[in-house]
Design an enzyme around this catalytic site. Structure first.
Site, PDB file in Angstrom:
ATOM      1  N   HIS A  18      15.806  11.469 -21.633  1.00 58.12           N
ATOM      2  CA  HIS A  18      15.815  11.226 -23.085  1.00 58.12           C
ATOM      3  C   HIS A  18      14.599  11.995 -23.594  1.00 58.12           C
ATOM      4  CE1 HIS A  18      18.074   7.284 -22.063  1.00 58.12           C
ATOM      5  NE2 HIS A  18      18.867   8.322 -22.068  1.00 58.12           N
ATOM      6  N   ASP A  78       0.827  -1.210   0.000  1.00 61.95           N
ATOM      7  CA  ASP A  78       0.000   0.000   0.000  1.00 61.95           C
ATOM      8  C   ASP A  78       0.867   1.269   0.000  1.00 61.95           C
ATOM      9  OD1 ASP A  78       1.058  -0.271   2.478  1.00 61.95           O
ATOM     10  OD2 ASP A  78      -0.823  -0.032   3.589  1.00 61.95           O
ATOM     11  N   ASP A  97      22.330  15.535 -17.098  1.00 58.98           N
ATOM     12  CA  ASP A  97      22.799  14.170 -17.411  1.00 58.98           C
ATOM     13  C   ASP A  97      24.298  14.248 -17.661  1.00 58.98           C
ATOM     14  OD1 ASP A  97      23.129  11.599 -18.284  1.00 58.98           O
ATOM     15  OD2 ASP A  97      21.937  11.810 -20.110  1.00 58.98           O
ATOM     16  N   ARG A 125      33.140   6.713 -20.184  1.00 57.44           N
ATOM     17  CA  ARG A 125      32.198   7.591 -20.882  1.00 57.44           C
ATOM     18  C   ARG A 125      32.410   8.998 -20.324  1.00 57.44           C
ATOM     19  NH1 ARG A 125      28.040   4.843 -20.267  1.00 57.44           N
ATOM     20  NH2 ARG A 125      26.908   5.744 -18.511  1.00 57.44           N
ATOM     21  N   HIS A 177      23.929   0.307 -18.234  1.00 54.49           N
ATOM     22  CA  HIS A 177      22.933   0.766 -17.254  1.00 54.49           C
ATOM     23  C   HIS A 177      23.122   0.066 -15.907  1.00 54.49           C
ATOM     24  CE1 HIS A 177      20.098   2.303 -20.647  1.00 54.49           C
ATOM     25  NE2 HIS A 177      21.126   3.090 -20.424  1.00 54.49           N
ATOM     26  N   HIS A 215      21.558  12.543 -26.954  1.00 51.02           N
ATOM     27  CA  HIS A 215      20.098  12.598 -27.083  1.00 51.02           C
ATOM     28  C   HIS A 215      19.629  13.971 -26.653  1.00 51.02           C
ATOM     29  CE1 HIS A 215      20.218  12.021 -22.702  1.00 51.02           C
ATOM     30  NE2 HIS A 215      21.137  11.097 -22.941  1.00 51.02           N
ATOM     31  N   HIS A 244      26.278   2.671 -28.234  1.00 45.55           N
ATOM     32  CA  HIS A 244      25.135   3.577 -28.017  1.00 45.55           C
ATOM     33  C   HIS A 244      25.310   4.844 -28.854  1.00 45.55           C
ATOM     34  CE1 HIS A 244      27.676   6.090 -25.450  1.00 45.55           C
ATOM     35  NE2 HIS A 244      27.998   5.021 -24.738  1.00 45.55           N
ATOM     36  N   GLU A 249      30.387  12.719 -20.533  1.00 45.52           N
ATOM     37  CA  GLU A 249      29.096  13.257 -21.004  1.00 45.52           C
ATOM     38  C   GLU A 249      28.844  14.667 -20.476  1.00 45.52           C
ATOM     39  OE1 GLU A 249      25.663  11.012 -19.583  1.00 45.52           O
ATOM     40  OE2 GLU A 249      24.428  11.824 -21.209  1.00 45.52           O
ATOM     41  N   GLU A 270      28.089  12.279 -25.477  1.00 46.52           N
ATOM     42  CA  GLU A 270      28.523  11.241 -24.547  1.00 46.52           C
ATOM     43  C   GLU A 270      29.171  10.028 -25.211  1.00 46.52           C
ATOM     44  OE1 GLU A 270      25.267   9.013 -22.701  1.00 46.52           O
ATOM     45  OE2 GLU A 270      23.857  10.453 -23.539  1.00 46.52           O
ATOM     46  N   ASP A 324      27.541   8.294 -13.757  1.00 44.37           N
ATOM     47  CA  ASP A 324      26.582   8.933 -14.673  1.00 44.37           C
ATOM     48  C   ASP A 324      25.397   9.325 -13.808  1.00 44.37           C
ATOM     49  OD1 ASP A 324      24.655   9.621 -16.552  1.00 44.37           O
ATOM     50  OD2 ASP A 324      25.054   7.910 -17.860  1.00 44.37           O
ATOM     51  N   TYR A 339      33.898   0.745 -24.130  1.00 42.93           N
ATOM     52  CA  TYR A 339      33.652  -0.262 -23.087  1.00 42.93           C
ATOM     53  C   TYR A 339      34.311  -1.554 -23.544  1.00 42.93           C
ATOM     54  CZ  TYR A 339      30.169   3.376 -22.659  1.00 42.93           C
ATOM     55  OH  TYR A 339      29.562   4.603 -22.599  1.00 42.93           O
TER      56      TYR A 339
HETATM   57  N1  GLY Z   1      22.011   8.590 -18.107  1.00 46.15           N
HETATM   58  C1  GLY Z   1      21.351   8.139 -19.264  1.00 46.15           C
HETATM   59  C2  GLY Z   1      22.053   8.503 -20.478  1.00 46.15           C
HETATM   60  O1  GLY Z   1      23.186   8.919 -20.427  1.00 46.15           O
HETATM   61  O2  GLY Z   1      21.499   8.477 -21.550  1.00 46.15           O
HETATM   62 MN    MN Z   2      22.769  10.723 -21.637  1.00 47.06          MN
HETATM   63 MN    MN Z   3      24.051   9.827 -18.746  1.00 49.32          MN
END
Ligand code: GLY
Ligand code: MN
Ligand code: MN
Length: 435
Positions: A352, A31, A262, A400, A234, A345, A341, A402, A378, A251, A382
């Site tokens: 996103h 609940d 981000d 990465r 992720h 974005h 990737h 970003e 970004e 991240d 890897y």
């Molecule tokens: N943190 C999600 C991305 O970098 O797209």
């Molecule tokens: Mn991102």
């Molecule tokens: Mn990110």
């Protein structure tokens, strides 16, 4: 009325009516609910923060903006929190009219009838979908003898998302604030991390800093991955110890007044990159700087993606991860083993964010960058820990970098430029006596 709503009203025109629902609370366990997060489209148009509301927008009316809301209820409010109710919604949220949500179903025919076009998105809110379908089938029974149901139903999403894609100066201010809080949180993580800490301790440092500085929380689940966890895109478990000699990929971005940041940085747990780590890092950094520079008018989303692929493929060759002609490696998509990737974005209310990436119906013509768009940059590499074809010194390294970038009339503005990303500058920050 908010400027965004005014613009939407002008765009849909006088023969239309729009029905835009708020989000509902989502059950977390038994609940108990997740902390409420408003639907981004609804928040964008109305700014109204409560669940279960419905905005009815009737451009031809003298009072075009009605909000159906939860009525005041002292007992419910004692248990579950304050409600604006009918009066508060008009007074504090600039709705022209507020009505109890309990009246919505019975008002539906009266609201919609007489308009040629209904702007409504089916497929998101099942209960509301059913109410609208029941209204439409009821009108069919009456034929057109006494009813005037809309002859066209239009999904308002495209229109709203096109608006959301181009940020206003007020939105940019909020995004800069989200970015600045997040940037400071990343610097704090660099300053405080040391071998023996756990990933969750870094996560909690970052998230506490964000909340402490006015963010409502994180814009998405933070990724705090030490060592080879950085090669899992992720990774959100964030529960392993951090070892001397490992890299740490963070991240994480704050949400501030509904807008996301981000940011990713990858830095050494002990404050000093190894030679091998630095070699991979500098390849990614060089690509990041060039792709950031390419995020400007005159270029397209696809052009930037292709640039990132070309540069990273060259980098993979330099590191001995791939062998062959760049052109062939790109054609065979060999780069996807280490860079799987996109280069970035749209960023806004959703991490996103909304908006099309192409300009034609076949999704072939890539969208040109335009002032007011905010995008991430970004690139990453890897290298799987068990990748026998990679030089052993690079196995298990994930990197990465970003940033969040606003496209401007004459170039771009990096909203997250205050977190260092040059390897030497990161080491300097980490080694100033601040543990
Ligand atoms: N943190 C999600 C991305 O970098 O797209
Ligand atoms: Mn991102
Ligand atoms: Mn990110």
């Amino acid at each position: 009325m908010r400027a965004q709503l005014k613009k939407f009203i002008d765009a849909i025109g006088a023969d239309s009516i729009a029905i835009i629902p708020a989000a509902h609370e989502a059950r977390r366990s038994y609940d108990t609910e997740f902390k409420f997060r408003q639907d981004s489209d609804f928040a964008y148009l109305t700014g109204f923060p409560e669940p279960d509301a419905i905005a009815v927008i009737d451009p031809a009316s003298k009072k075009p903006y009605t909000l159906y809301v939860r009525p005041r209820n002292p007992e419910m409010e004692t248990w579950f929190g304050r409600r604006e109710g009918i009066e508060g919604t008009v007074k504090n949220h600039r709705a022209h009219k507020a009505v109890s949500i309990e009246k919505f179903a019975s008002d539906l025919a009266k609201l919609i009838d007489g308009h040629d076009k209904l702007y409504y998105r089916f497929g998101v809110d099942e209960k509301l979908d059913l109410q609208i379908l029941q209204y439409l089938s009821g009108q069919r029974q009456r034929r057109l003898k006494t009813a005037y149901p809309p002859h066209t139903i239009i999904d308002p999403t495209i229109l709203i998302h096109e608006m959301r894609l181009h940020k206003t100066p007020d939105e940019v201010k909020l995004m800069q604030k989200a970015a600045t809080i997040s940037a400071e949180a990343h610097v704090l993580a660099m300053q405080k991390v040391k071998p023996g800490m756990n990933e969750f301790q870094v996560e909690s440092l970052i998230e506490a800093y964000m909340r402490d500085n006015g963010a409502s929380g994180v814009a998405y689940n933070s990724i705090v991955g030490g060592g080879e966890n950085a090669t899992i895109l992720h990774y959100v478990e964030n529960n392993r110890p951090l070892h001397d000699g490992d890299l740490l990929l963070v991240d994480a971005g704050a949400e501030y007044h509904g807008y996301a940041a981000d940011i990713t940085r990858t830095f050494p747990v002990n404050g000093k990159y190894t030679k091998a780590q630095r070699e991979v890092y500098d390849v990614v950094l060089d690509v990041q700087l060039q792709c950031l520079e390419a995020t400007k008018t005159g270029n397209t989303v696809k052009g930037r993606q292709e640039l990132s692929i070309e540069l990273l493929t060259e980098g993979m060759k330099k590191l001995g991860l791939l062998k062959g002609k760049t052109k062939d490696l790109i054609k065979k998509k060999s780069f996807m083993k280490y860079y799987m990737h996109g280069i970035g974005h749209y960023l806004g209310m959703d991490v996103h964010d909304a908006g099309r990436y192409f300009t034609d119906q076949n999704a072939k013509n890539s969208r040109p960058f335009a002032p007011g768009m905010v995008l991430t940059v970004e690139p990453g590499l890897y290298i799987p820990p068990d990748d026998k074809s990679a030089p052993s010194k690079y196995r298990g390294i994930g990197i990465r970098i970003e940033d969040d970038v606003l496209v401007t009339a004459d170039g771009n503005l990096n909203l997250t430029s205050t977190v260092p990303k040059d390897a030497g500058a990161i080491e300097d920050i980490m080694n100033k006596n601040n543990k």
